[in-house]
Design a protein around this motif. Structure first.
Motif, PDB file in Angstrom:
ATOM      1  N   PHE A 198       0.667  -1.047   0.055  1.00 36.78           N
ATOM      2  CA  PHE A 198       0.064  -0.024   0.082  1.00 36.78           C
ATOM      3  C   PHE A 198       0.955   1.268  -0.145  1.00 36.78           C
ATOM      4  CE2 PHE A 198      -2.358   3.421   1.620  1.00 36.78           C
ATOM      5  CZ  PHE A 198      -3.742   3.341   1.538  1.00 36.78           C
ATOM      6  N   VAL A 199       1.703   1.240   1.069  1.00 39.61           N
ATOM      7  CA  VAL A 199       2.710   2.529   1.210  1.00 39.61           C
ATOM      8  C   VAL A 199       3.699   2.563   0.000  1.00 39.61           C
ATOM      9  CG1 VAL A 199       4.471   3.407   2.509  1.00 39.61           C
ATOM     10  CG2 VAL A 199       2.313   2.741   3.634  1.00 39.61           C
ATOM     11  N   GLY A 200       4.140   1.415  -0.585  1.00 35.84           N
ATOM     12  CA  GLY A 200       5.187   1.265  -1.410  1.00 35.84           C
ATOM     13  C   GLY A 200       4.527   1.577  -3.006  1.00 35.84           C
ATOM     14  N   SER A 201       3.295   1.380  -3.104  1.00 36.33           N
ATOM     15  CA  SER A 201       2.648   1.985  -4.362  1.00 36.33           C
ATOM     16  C   SER A 201       1.962   3.336  -4.374  1.00 36.33           C
ATOM     17  CB  SER A 201       1.626   0.909  -4.494  1.00 36.33           C
ATOM     18  OG  SER A 201       2.223  -0.465  -4.723  1.00 36.33           O
ATOM     19  N   CYS A 222      -0.520   4.186  -2.590  1.00 41.35           N
ATOM     20  CA  CYS A 222      -1.914   4.111  -2.839  1.00 41.35           C
ATOM     21  C   CYS A 222      -2.682   5.085  -1.755  1.00 41.35           C
ATOM     22  CB  CYS A 222      -2.521   2.719  -2.263  1.00 41.35           C
ATOM     23  SG  CYS A 222      -2.130   1.535  -3.401  1.00 41.35           S
ATOM     24  N   THR A 223      -3.947   5.529  -1.933  1.00 43.82           N
ATOM     25  CA  THR A 223      -4.542   6.360  -1.244  1.00 43.82           C
ATOM     26  C   THR A 223      -5.868   5.517  -0.751  1.00 43.82           C
ATOM     27  OG1 THR A 223      -5.768   7.553  -3.124  1.00 43.82           O
ATOM     28  CG2 THR A 223      -3.674   8.601  -2.115  1.00 43.82           C
ATOM     29  N   GLN A 224      -6.116   4.565  -1.344  1.00 42.30           N
ATOM     30  CA  GLN A 224      -7.543   3.956  -1.218  1.00 42.30           C
ATOM     31  C   GLN A 224      -7.348   2.444  -1.827  1.00 42.30           C
ATOM     32  OE1 GLN A 224     -10.928   5.440  -3.013  1.00 42.30           O
ATOM     33  NE2 GLN A 224     -12.442   4.334  -1.642  1.00 42.30           N
ATOM     34  N   VAL A 225      -7.998   1.573  -1.011  1.00 42.32           N
ATOM     35  CA  VAL A 225      -7.958   0.010  -1.411  1.00 42.32           C
ATOM     36  C   VAL A 225      -9.267  -0.275  -1.009  1.00 42.32           C
ATOM     37  CG1 VAL A 225      -7.274  -2.166  -1.660  1.00 42.32           C
ATOM     38  CG2 VAL A 225      -5.532  -0.375  -1.825  1.00 42.32           C
ATOM     39  N   GLU A 226     -10.212  -0.404  -1.750  1.00 42.39           N
ATOM     40  CA  GLU A 226     -11.522  -0.937  -1.506  1.00 42.39           C
ATOM     41  C   GLU A 226     -11.976  -2.119  -2.155  1.00 42.39           C
ATOM     42  OE1 GLU A 226     -16.116   0.557  -2.174  1.00 42.39           O
ATOM     43  OE2 GLU A 226     -14.722   2.100  -1.706  1.00 42.39           O
ATOM     44  N   VAL A 227     -12.081  -3.148  -1.436  1.00 40.15           N
ATOM     45  CA  VAL A 227     -12.471  -4.495  -2.061  1.00 40.15           C
ATOM     46  C   VAL A 227     -13.844  -5.066  -1.817  1.00 40.15           C
ATOM     47  CG1 VAL A 227     -11.953  -6.955  -2.236  1.00 40.15           C
ATOM     48  CG2 VAL A 227     -10.083  -5.249  -1.679  1.00 40.15           C
ATOM     49  N   ASN A 228     -14.823  -5.138  -2.583  1.00 39.90           N
ATOM     50  CA  ASN A 228     -16.312  -5.285  -2.537  1.00 39.90           C
ATOM     51  C   ASN A 228     -16.991  -5.428  -3.701  1.00 39.90           C
ATOM     52  OD1 ASN A 228     -18.842  -5.234  -0.968  1.00 39.90           O
ATOM     53  ND2 ASN A 228     -19.146  -2.927  -1.551  1.00 39.90           N
TER      54      ASN A 228
END
Length: 218
Positions: free
Chosen positions: A1-4, A6-12
């Protein structure tokens, strides 16, 4: 997450197979646009066809643009002022066509491009420019609008409210530019004029008749 970055990862939603495996059916992943320079492989996958073409064009010039459903185009400097401008348009009975913040350090080219985006939007029936010149100089805004008008012409009524740095110079430029633009004394006055003009155009469109303002042919 930090390495890429990312600001948001939502799985649904998630689903479980008969074998007991967990499957990701859909996901939304956002990345920090400020990190594009170090996440080239991620941003190379960006599909511009899935985005609003106006927002894509605005992003090329570092303009903060979000398309909305109304008919009054807004050009403002500062997110807070942009929000209050949209609020007062709605308070006066109108509907904003966009959120467009040119920022505090916009150049004439950026202002010109912002105006071109608004002028080309078929949903926009009037344009409201609301600028408070602190860091942003009012004469830079005026010059950008005038240059755009010279290059592409004015097809839509423009209401302009300017306050702050070099406001008198800006008003002199606008009054002597050869194009008819409606100057307003304050934000409330500007919103009332923009909503009124947009309503006239809207009613004319409904009955399929042309309408002509002084200096504008719609």
């Amino acid at each position: 997450f930090v390495g890429s970055d990312c600001t948001q990862v939502e799985v649904n939603p998630l689903a479980e197979t008969p074998e007991g495996d967990v499957v990701v059916c859909d996901a939304k992943v956002n990345f920090d646009s400020n990190a594009e320079y170090r996440q080239a492989s991620v941003f190379a996958k960006r599909d511009y066809t899935q985005e609003d073409s106006r927002e894509v064009e605005a992003s090329k010039y570092d303009l903060n643009y979000i398309g909305l459903d109304g008919n009054i185009g807004c050009m403002v400097n500062g997110a807070g002022l942009a929000m209050s401008t949209m609020d007062i348009i709605q308070l006066k009975g109108g509907a904003p066509a966009n959120f467009l913040d040119v920022g505090g350090g916009a150049t004439e080219d950026q202002v010109q491009k912002a105006f071109e985006i608004l002028n080309a939007d078929p949903n926009v029936q009037a344009i409201l420019v609301n600028i408070f010149g602190g860091i942003m100089r009012c004469d830079v805004i005026a010059s950008g609008i005038i240059n755009a008008a010279k290059e592409i012409g004015i097809r839509k009524p423009i209401v302009i409210r300017l306050q702050g740095t070099n406001v008198n110079e800006a008003k002199t430029m606008i009054e002597g530019c050869g194009f008819k633009m409606i100057l307003a004394d304050d934000l409330e006055d500007a919103a009332e004029k923009a909503v009124g003009v947009a309503e006239i155009v809207s009613q004319a469109d409904k009955i399929q008749v042309g309408v002509k303002f002084d200096g504008f042919q719609l």
